[in-house]
Design a protein around this motif. Structure first.
Motif: not given
Length: 174
Positions: A143-151
């Motif tokens: 699971r990855v939160a949008f806030d953790d995505i840089a690119k």
């Protein structure tokens, strides 16, 4: 492109693009010799057909001819869909990439991590991913939160078969 011109172009073109059941992704004005280049990028959940781009281009050209938003100088109009290497920046981009392999650059807890995974599901908070197994290992869920995505970008897969196509082939063999 000035903010005023950008705003005027967006206000003028957004209704035309929406009427064609497309999303206006980007407007770019640049120099090409003595002429200017007006590049309009459109997309939809189903993708964009070449005929739809041509039809929209004609409608945009007519609308621009009725106004002074591009000024007096010559310009070249280009209407197209986003390239395969376009960054994923909005929620709808991730939804459209569901089932695709993506390369993510994550910034979590001050550390930078690169991750290649398949988008399984998208909701308002983030992505459910499947990280491919390596050397016979099983894929892992993450699971990855949008806030953790840089690119984020879609990875091009030349040999990947559509899962539905695989299912249809297996049913035909049975």
């Amino acid at each position: 492109m000035s903010t005023t011109q950008s705003e005027r172009l967006r206000g003028l073109l957004e209704p035309l693009v929406s009427a064609a059941d497309l999303d206006l992704e980007e407007i770019e004005v640049s120099r090409a010799g003595r002429r200017r280049m007006l590049r309009i990028i459109v997309d939809s959940d189903e993708g964009v057909e070449l005929d739809a781009c041509a039809e929209l281009s004609r409608a945009i050209s007519e609308k621009l001819d009725e106004t002074d938003v591009m000024g007096e100088g010559e310009y070249v109009l280009e209407v197209s869909s986003p390239g395969a290497d376009r960054p994923l920046t909005q929620h709808r981009h991730y939804v459209r990439a569901t089932g695709r392999l993506v390369k993510l650059q994550l910034n979590a807890d001050g550390a930078v991590e690169e991750l290649v995974a398949r988008i399984v599901e998208v909701d308002d908070e983030g992505l459910d991913l499947e990280i491919p197994g390596v050397k016979g290992r099983k894929p892992k869920a993450r699971r990855v939160a949008f806030d953790d995505i840089a690119k984020a970008r879609v990875e091009i897969e030349f040999s990947r078969k559509d899962k539905q196509g695989d299912k249809d082939e297996k049913e035909e063999e049975a």
